[in-house]
Design a protein around this motif. Sequence first.
Motif, PDB file in Angstrom:
ATOM      1  N   ARG A  96      44.989  67.079  35.323  1.00  0.00           N
ATOM      2  CA  ARG A  96      46.365  66.857  35.785  1.00  0.00           C
ATOM      3  C   ARG A  96      46.403  65.813  36.896  1.00  0.00           C
ATOM      4  NH1 ARG A  96      47.902  72.488  37.523  1.00  0.00           N
ATOM      5  NH2 ARG A  96      49.815  71.478  38.218  1.00  0.00           N
ATOM      6  N   LEU A  97      45.418  65.850  37.780  1.00  0.00           N
ATOM      7  CA  LEU A  97      45.342  64.880  38.861  1.00  0.00           C
ATOM      8  C   LEU A  97      45.177  63.467  38.295  1.00  0.00           C
ATOM      9  CD1 LEU A  97      43.301  65.248  42.136  1.00  0.00           C
ATOM     10  CD2 LEU A  97      43.081  63.193  40.773  1.00  0.00           C
ATOM     11  N   MET A  98      44.321  63.336  37.289  1.00  0.00           N
ATOM     12  CA  MET A  98      44.101  62.022  36.669  1.00  0.00           C
ATOM     13  C   MET A  98      45.386  61.503  36.022  1.00  0.00           C
ATOM     14  SD  MET A  98      40.315  62.798  35.073  1.00  0.00           S
ATOM     15  CE  MET A  98      40.117  61.219  34.211  1.00  0.00           C
ATOM     16  N   ASP A  99      46.146  62.392  35.397  1.00  0.00           N
ATOM     17  CA  ASP A  99      47.415  61.980  34.788  1.00  0.00           C
ATOM     18  C   ASP A  99      48.387  61.470  35.847  1.00  0.00           C
ATOM     19  OD1 ASP A  99      46.553  62.593  32.232  1.00  0.00           O
ATOM     20  OD2 ASP A  99      47.521  64.569  32.188  1.00  0.00           O
ATOM     21  N   LEU A 100      48.455  62.154  36.987  1.00  0.00           N
ATOM     22  CA  LEU A 100      49.341  61.734  38.075  1.00  0.00           C
ATOM     23  C   LEU A 100      48.971  60.344  38.568  1.00  0.00           C
ATOM     24  CD1 LEU A 100      49.643  64.939  40.302  1.00  0.00           C
ATOM     25  CD2 LEU A 100      51.482  63.850  39.013  1.00  0.00           C
ATOM     26  N   VAL A 101      47.682  60.128  38.775  1.00  0.00           N
ATOM     27  CA  VAL A 101      47.222  58.843  39.294  1.00  0.00           C
ATOM     28  C   VAL A 101      47.478  57.722  38.289  1.00  0.00           C
ATOM     29  CG1 VAL A 101      45.155  57.553  39.976  1.00  0.00           C
ATOM     30  CG2 VAL A 101      45.522  59.868  40.849  1.00  0.00           C
ATOM     31  N   ALA A 102      47.230  58.000  37.027  1.00  0.00           N
ATOM     32  CA  ALA A 102      47.424  56.983  35.999  1.00  0.00           C
ATOM     33  C   ALA A 102      48.896  56.576  35.883  1.00  0.00           C
ATOM     34  CB  ALA A 102      46.915  57.498  34.659  1.00  0.00           C
ATOM     35  N   ASP A 103      49.808  57.443  36.312  1.00  0.00           N
ATOM     36  CA  ASP A 103      51.240  57.170  36.228  1.00  0.00           C
ATOM     37  C   ASP A 103      51.765  56.384  37.430  1.00  0.00           C
ATOM     38  OD1 ASP A 103      53.751  57.571  34.799  1.00  0.00           O
ATOM     39  OD2 ASP A 103      54.317  58.904  36.441  1.00  0.00           O
ATOM     40  N   ALA A 104      50.919  56.167  38.440  1.00  0.00           N
ATOM     41  CA  ALA A 104      51.360  55.458  39.641  1.00  0.00           C
ATOM     42  C   ALA A 104      51.654  53.988  39.330  1.00  0.00           C
ATOM     43  CB  ALA A 104      50.294  55.553  40.727  1.00  0.00           C
ATOM     44  N   GLY A 105      52.700  53.479  39.981  1.00  0.00           N
ATOM     45  CA  GLY A 105      53.095  52.085  39.763  1.00  0.00           C
ATOM     46  C   GLY A 105      52.804  51.207  40.957  1.00  0.00           C
ATOM     47  N   PRO A 106      53.050  49.902  40.838  1.00  0.00           N
ATOM     48  CA  PRO A 106      52.716  48.965  41.915  1.00  0.00           C
ATOM     49  C   PRO A 106      53.483  49.190  43.210  1.00  0.00           C
ATOM     50  CG  PRO A 106      53.996  47.876  40.189  1.00  0.00           C
ATOM     51  CD  PRO A 106      53.617  49.218  39.663  1.00  0.00           C
ATOM     52  N   ASP A 107      54.622  49.891  43.145  1.00  0.00           N
ATOM     53  CA  ASP A 107      55.404  50.150  44.354  1.00  0.00           C
ATOM     54  C   ASP A 107      55.070  51.495  45.002  1.00  0.00           C
ATOM     55  OD1 ASP A 107      56.792  47.724  44.059  1.00  0.00           O
ATOM     56  OD2 ASP A 107      58.222  48.663  42.664  1.00  0.00           O
TER      57      ASP A 107
END
Length: 419
Positions: A96-107
């Motif tokens: 779940r943590l990896m999914d959250l990080v992968a969803d992060a954007g440039p802002d």
Amino acid sequence: MTDPQTLLRALFDRAVRLADPMRVIAGHLPPRPRGRVLLVGAGKASARMAEAVEAEWGPCDGLIVTRYGHGRPTHVEVVEAAHPVPDAAGAAGTARLMDLVADAGPDDLVIALISGGASALLVAPAKGVTLDEKRAVNAALLASGAPIDQMNTVRKHLSRVKGGQLAALADPAPMLALLISDVPGDDPAYIGSGPTVGDASTPADARAILERWNIAAPASVRAALEGQTGVVPPGDPRLSKVENRVISAPIQSLEGAAALARENGFTVRILGDALEGEARSVAADHARMAREAQAAMAPGDAPLILMSGGELTVTRRGDGSGGPNAEYMLAMAIALDGAPGIYAIACDTDGIDGAAEVAGAIITPDTLPRARTAGTDPARALDRNDAHNFFAAIGDQVVTGPTLTNVNDFRAILIQPPA
């Protein structure tokens, strides 16, 4: 002069207190950005680190994976899992943590909070390797006596999140990784197996470590280490927006404890903050040093404290309950054999020595006689790696509960001059 045991415990408590994330993290935070802040992390101190960030910035989104019993009241979700051998809760939380990080954007800004214990708590086995197989290799490494940097090299190459892979997932979001060091030398690449740090090691290096320490790896692990693993090399463009910052390290705690000792009239000699080696061997060396130091003292000299940090290891030989700090203390007691005027403490600053809920132990000149009166054989306890039960029998364990930090082992030997 303060009672030796009381002073030794006060030195350890000072070392732990100085590494509390609530004391150290604020000075390393930038102003809170306008965009979304995502707090992620793993380790025995990670929930406390998240608590400290939120004390400065207010509620944040994110997810932390920490050891059972080490959670804190935060807005960030806290998943508790097993350490030092990973379990399904850690694997699910990591996914779940990896999914959250992968969803992060440039802002967005990703704050990664990494501390000792992350190697077991942040678990995403390499493709083709099951959790049980990863657990078996991890347990064998822990019992082998291998130093932490070599264990972590293997862990990285059997993972989809360590060795820079967590940071690579965050790209293109900027990431600030705040790290509490529990490794000799404070190299960010080895703290928690470096999930936010590029690594130049190879699968061949990992295979060589397994061979060096006689680890019988299953076929799936051998296959995973034959090909290219996901470890991210230094200089990879996906790491270009990552800043890794060590915010607390063993030397800071040692120096703080040394200052307290000097305030109490002691001379202090710090032997180093990055000592490694077999616990019983280092203990024998330190016992010899203590005897030699005492022999060079004259009546009326200021008492001396030899202080050190680092991470010792234990090669499992028996079926007892122990850890590096307790085994170091037991071996030292045997080597000193009741030498008058020499006392010592060895504890892990996270409150957990090995896998036991015991920080470590204290020894005094009468440790061995009291043990024998209690029906405990010191030599047999050492042969069985049974140091925790040895010190439990005479009431000389140090039990703190979770300290919510982790800057490695703390050792202090108090040496009084001859009368």
